[in-house]
Design a protein around this motif. Structure first.
Motif, PDB file in Angstrom:
ATOM      1  N   UNK A  68       0.687  -1.283   0.211  1.00  0.00           N
ATOM      2  CA  UNK A  68      -0.047   0.074   0.076  1.00  0.00           C
ATOM      3  C   UNK A  68       0.530   1.392   0.292  1.00  0.00           C
ATOM      4  N   UNK A  69       1.821   1.507   0.808  1.00  0.00           N
ATOM      5  CA  UNK A  69       3.406   2.281   0.821  1.00  0.00           C
ATOM      6  C   UNK A  69       3.809   2.591  -0.326  1.00  0.00           C
ATOM      7  N   UNK A  70       4.101   1.346  -0.879  1.00  0.00           N
ATOM      8  CA  UNK A  70       4.473   1.493  -2.539  1.00  0.00           C
ATOM      9  C   UNK A  70       3.437   2.258  -3.635  1.00  0.00           C
ATOM     10  N   UNK A  71       2.470   2.049  -3.699  1.00  0.00           N
ATOM     11  CA  UNK A  71       1.409   2.247  -4.550  1.00  0.00           C
ATOM     12  C   UNK A  71       1.086   3.753  -4.270  1.00  0.00           C
ATOM     13  N   UNK A  72       1.328   4.505  -2.863  1.00  0.00           N
ATOM     14  CA  UNK A  72       0.518   5.786  -2.562  1.00  0.00           C
ATOM     15  C   UNK A  72       2.659   6.760  -3.027  1.00  0.00           C
ATOM     16  N   UNK A  73       3.312   5.617  -2.812  1.00  0.00           N
ATOM     17  CA  UNK A  73       4.420   6.544  -3.059  1.00  0.00           C
ATOM     18  C   UNK A  73       4.893   6.412  -4.830  1.00  0.00           C
ATOM     19  N   UNK A  74       3.965   6.116  -5.347  1.00  0.00           N
ATOM     20  CA  UNK A  74       4.410   5.683  -7.238  1.00  0.00           C
ATOM     21  C   UNK A  74       5.887   5.129  -7.614  1.00  0.00           C
ATOM     22  N   UNK A  75       5.723   3.936  -6.520  1.00  0.00           N
ATOM     23  CA  UNK A  75       7.139   3.002  -6.762  1.00  0.00           C
ATOM     24  C   UNK A  75       6.819   1.952  -6.926  1.00  0.00           C
TER      25      UNK A  75
END
Length: 80
Positions: A68-75
């Motif tokens: 979820x954090x990776x999606x939020x950070x666009x990575x």
């Protein structure tokens, strides 16, 4: 307690065009600390890593928070 998960979460590496698969809590914590984008999902993922190191949550819970954090950070990169 094992801190591994499967399947890995793929994120963009620092070098363009390179994918990095993260499959354990320690790797997730290292990745999170290197990101410039630190939103609410990043905070939850970092806390999940701490909780896993202390035996309070499962690696799978960390995986979900990290993704979820990776999606939020666009990575985030889809597994291919």
């Amino acid at each position: 307690m094992s801190l591994l998960w499967s399947p890995p979460v793929y994120v963009k590496a620092k070098r363009p065009g390179i994918r990095h698969g993260v499959s354990h809590v320690e790797g997730a914590a290292e990745e999170l600390m290197a990101w410039n984008t630190k939103g609410p999902r990043w905070t939850k993922a970092v806390q999940s890593c701490v909780d896993a190191f202390e035996g309070r949550v499962s690696p799978q819970e960390v995986r979900e928070a990290f993704e979820a954090a990776a999606k939020e950070a666009s990575v985030y990169l889809s597994p291919e």
